[in-house]
Design a protein around this motif. Sequence first.
Motif, PDB file in Angstrom:
ATOM      1  N   ASN A 122      46.361  46.694  32.732  1.00 66.94           N
ATOM      2  CA  ASN A 122      46.466  48.952  32.466  1.00 66.94           C
ATOM      3  C   ASN A 122      48.098  48.492  31.852  1.00 66.94           C
ATOM      4  N   ASP A 123      48.797  49.931  31.879  1.00 72.43           N
ATOM      5  CA  ASP A 123      49.879  50.383  31.871  1.00 72.43           C
ATOM      6  C   ASP A 123      50.911  49.810  33.186  1.00 72.43           C
ATOM      7  N   LYS A 124      50.238  50.225  34.434  1.00 72.33           N
ATOM      8  CA  LYS A 124      50.586  49.345  35.866  1.00 72.33           C
ATOM      9  C   LYS A 124      50.644  48.237  35.863  1.00 72.33           C
ATOM     10  N   GLN A 125      50.271  47.691  34.994  1.00 73.48           N
ATOM     11  CA  GLN A 125      50.322  46.073  35.371  1.00 73.48           C
ATOM     12  C   GLN A 125      49.455  45.715  36.353  1.00 73.48           C
ATOM     13  N   GLU A 126      47.960  46.802  36.363  1.00 73.24           N
ATOM     14  CA  GLU A 126      46.929  46.010  37.160  1.00 73.24           C
ATOM     15  C   GLU A 126      46.180  45.392  36.393  1.00 73.24           C
ATOM     16  N   ILE A 127      45.131  45.012  36.791  1.00 69.64           N
ATOM     17  CA  ILE A 127      43.940  43.712  36.397  1.00 69.64           C
ATOM     18  C   ILE A 127      42.790  44.884  36.499  1.00 69.64           C
TER      19      ILE A 127
ATOM     20  N   GLU B 170      35.365  40.506  39.963  1.00 66.98           N
ATOM     21  CA  GLU B 170      35.272  38.952  38.860  1.00 66.98           C
ATOM     22  C   GLU B 170      36.195  40.075  37.921  1.00 66.98           C
ATOM     23  N   LEU B 171      36.786  38.999  37.202  1.00 66.36           N
ATOM     24  CA  LEU B 171      37.141  39.571  35.730  1.00 66.36           C
ATOM     25  C   LEU B 171      35.743  39.543  34.813  1.00 66.36           C
ATOM     26  N   PRO B 172      36.153  41.172  33.981  1.00 67.45           N
ATOM     27  CA  PRO B 172      34.862  41.136  33.000  1.00 67.45           C
ATOM     28  C   PRO B 172      34.829  39.706  32.243  1.00 67.45           C
ATOM     29  N   GLY B 173      33.633  39.382  31.366  1.00 68.26           N
ATOM     30  CA  GLY B 173      33.434  38.602  30.619  1.00 68.26           C
ATOM     31  C   GLY B 173      31.861  38.327  30.155  1.00 68.26           C
ATOM     32  N   GLY B 174      31.830  37.056  29.930  1.00 65.15           N
ATOM     33  CA  GLY B 174      30.201  36.775  29.395  1.00 65.15           C
ATOM     34  C   GLY B 174      29.800  36.019  28.232  1.00 65.15           C
ATOM     35  N   GLY B 175      29.182  35.672  28.215  1.00 67.20           N
ATOM     36  CA  GLY B 175      28.892  34.632  27.102  1.00 67.20           C
ATOM     37  C   GLY B 175      29.230  34.733  25.372  1.00 67.20           C
ATOM     38  N   GLY B 176      29.317  34.361  25.135  1.00 66.25           N
ATOM     39  CA  GLY B 176      30.326  34.354  23.346  1.00 66.25           C
ATOM     40  C   GLY B 176      28.948  34.261  22.491  1.00 66.25           C
ATOM     41  N   GLU B 177      28.164  34.084  22.559  1.00 62.53           N
ATOM     42  CA  GLU B 177      26.700  34.296  21.736  1.00 62.53           C
ATOM     43  C   GLU B 177      27.223  34.576  20.249  1.00 62.53           C
TER      44      GLU B 177
ATOM     45  N   GLN C 126      46.762  43.071  45.426  1.00 62.37           N
ATOM     46  CA  GLN C 126      46.600  43.366  45.481  1.00 62.37           C
ATOM     47  C   GLN C 126      45.161  41.582  45.552  1.00 62.37           C
ATOM     48  N   VAL C 127      44.944  41.199  44.338  1.00 59.16           N
ATOM     49  CA  VAL C 127      44.694  40.870  43.675  1.00 59.16           C
ATOM     50  C   VAL C 127      44.326  39.191  44.508  1.00 59.16           C
ATOM     51  N   ASP C 128      45.673  38.928  44.953  1.00 55.09           N
ATOM     52  CA  ASP C 128      46.179  37.524  45.836  1.00 55.09           C
ATOM     53  C   ASP C 128      45.779  37.977  47.143  1.00 55.09           C
ATOM     54  N   GLU C 129      45.759  38.962  47.537  1.00 53.81           N
ATOM     55  CA  GLU C 129      45.302  39.636  48.871  1.00 53.81           C
ATOM     56  C   GLU C 129      43.534  39.277  49.077  1.00 53.81           C
ATOM     57  N   MET C 130      42.724  39.907  48.589  1.00 56.68           N
ATOM     58  CA  MET C 130      41.662  39.349  48.026  1.00 56.68           C
ATOM     59  C   MET C 130      41.337  38.353  48.471  1.00 56.68           C
ATOM     60  N   ILE C 131      42.127  37.199  47.205  1.00 57.36           N
ATOM     61  CA  ILE C 131      41.756  35.864  46.987  1.00 57.36           C
ATOM     62  C   ILE C 131      42.063  34.992  48.576  1.00 57.36           C
ATOM     63  N   SER C 132      43.176  35.741  49.218  1.00 57.51           N
ATOM     64  CA  SER C 132      43.489  34.978  50.312  1.00 57.51           C
ATOM     65  C   SER C 132      42.093  34.712  51.567  1.00 57.51           C
ATOM     66  N   VAL C 133      42.007  35.596  51.326  1.00 61.32           N
ATOM     67  CA  VAL C 133      40.167  36.359  52.159  1.00 61.32           C
ATOM     68  C   VAL C 133      38.845  35.900  51.797  1.00 61.32           C
ATOM     69  N   GLY C 134      38.621  36.022  50.587  1.00 58.82           N
ATOM     70  CA  GLY C 134      37.783  35.651  49.686  1.00 58.82           C
ATOM     71  C   GLY C 134      37.383  36.259  49.808  1.00 58.82           C
ATOM     72  N   GLU C 135      37.379  37.289  49.463  1.00 63.98           N
ATOM     73  CA  GLU C 135      36.744  38.711  48.384  1.00 63.98           C
ATOM     74  C   GLU C 135      37.117  38.706  47.435  1.00 63.98           C
ATOM     75  N   ILE C 136      37.846  37.753  46.704  1.00 67.93           N
ATOM     76  CA  ILE C 136      37.408  37.296  45.463  1.00 67.93           C
ATOM     77  C   ILE C 136      37.351  36.210  45.006  1.00 67.93           C
TER      78      ILE C 136
ATOM     79  N   LEU D 124      43.329  33.820  35.461  1.00 66.54           N
ATOM     80  CA  LEU D 124      44.651  34.585  36.436  1.00 66.54           C
ATOM     81  C   LEU D 124      45.571  33.304  36.787  1.00 66.54           C
ATOM     82  N   TYR D 125      45.782  32.268  36.616  1.00 70.09           N
ATOM     83  CA  TYR D 125      46.526  30.558  36.352  1.00 70.09           C
ATOM     84  C   TYR D 125      47.182  31.373  34.968  1.00 70.09           C
ATOM     85  N   LEU D 126      46.325  30.981  33.781  1.00 66.71           N
ATOM     86  CA  LEU D 126      47.058  31.391  32.535  1.00 66.71           C
ATOM     87  C   LEU D 126      47.534  32.803  31.997  1.00 66.71           C
ATOM     88  N   TYR D 127      47.321  33.784  33.106  1.00 67.35           N
ATOM     89  CA  TYR D 127      47.930  34.714  32.855  1.00 67.35           C
ATOM     90  C   TYR D 127      49.286  35.028  33.386  1.00 67.35           C
TER      91      TYR D 127
END
Lengths: 181, 181
Positions: free
Chosen positions: A53-58, A74-81, A151-161, A170-173
């Motif tokens: 978004n325009d605040k650079q949040e994901i 998780e990031l949104p996504g799904g099958g390509g169909e 905050q994403v990286d904080e959530m990753i560091s504690v296993g919440e993501i 996110l690596y590619l981003y």
Amino acid sequence: MQKPSPFKTTGSRIAYSNPWMSVREDSIVRPDGSEGIYGVVESKDSVIVVVVNDKQEIGFVNIFRYPAQSWKWELPGGGGEGEAAVEASKRELLEEAGIVAGHWVELGMTRVCNGFMTERQANLLATNLEYQTATDGAEGIDVFRFISLEQVDEMISVGEIDDGQSLAALYLYKNWLANNK
Amino acid sequence: MQKPSPFKTTGSRIAYSNPWMSVREDSIVRPDGSEGIYGVVESKDSVIVVVVNDKQEIGFVNIFRYPAQSWKWELPGGGGEGEAAVEASKRELLEEAGIVAGHWVELGMTRVCNGFMTERQANLLATNLEYQTATDGAEGIDVFRFISLEQVDEMISVGEIDDGQSLAALYLYKNWLANNK
């Protein structure tokens, strides 16, 4: 020039199939000459979207993942169909988050699980967002929320993501960010 | 407190099994009340190792991946086989690269493919390296090479490295680097 396969395939059968994936069991000869089988999980290629978004949040969805029997951010996504990746991503984003994005960037293709699966993952970046109403009630998605990268990286560091497919995107981003300052 | 599952499981059977993985097919009721099935790929948890030498280069294996039918540059790793993650990683690293690492850091657990699989991936960092001889001839591994992080990102940008499991581990490694300067 790619090196040739060190495996030989001597037979193949579909050992299991449902509407979302199948298991192809090949008879093989391994590089060391031993005979065996290889079970390959075949599924549709998928898309995953870094929605910013325009605040650079994901944007993250909170989704119940049946194999893990737990709710995941998780990031949104799904099958390509079978559609083009951007078209599939637009539909997924509207279904899961009620968002229409005006600008899309292809961040690259990755593979989800090279030891077992054929699935490829198209990683996309979506910006210039407009908000509508999410339409999908069947997938067990509860909340869509924007989270700062810090905050994403904080959530990753504690296993919440802990979704590896989201981390690959996110690596590619982050690489894209570093090249587009 | 975790929210409860929005799915109900009304039955379960093992639909396919080989020595490396099985498919469990559950009968389910989805969040919207519709009945169906869910095929869950069950496999052993895995380990993946970010091996860093004294030039801060990262070790990659060139491995033929049967499902993709192509050679891939990936971080070394493999099935956990029930051992503690660090012990499994030590064995994999010796088998695949002939390397004994004196220092290990647990970077965190991720999940490989939340839509289909139960597999969890232990991500480890290995440093203080000693070099021996690789022992594994059966897995189709050709080369172990150290690559600078800058070149890794270049290879990712052109698709020469596209293994999502490696990217997830590298994401955790970069976060670890940022917190351990």
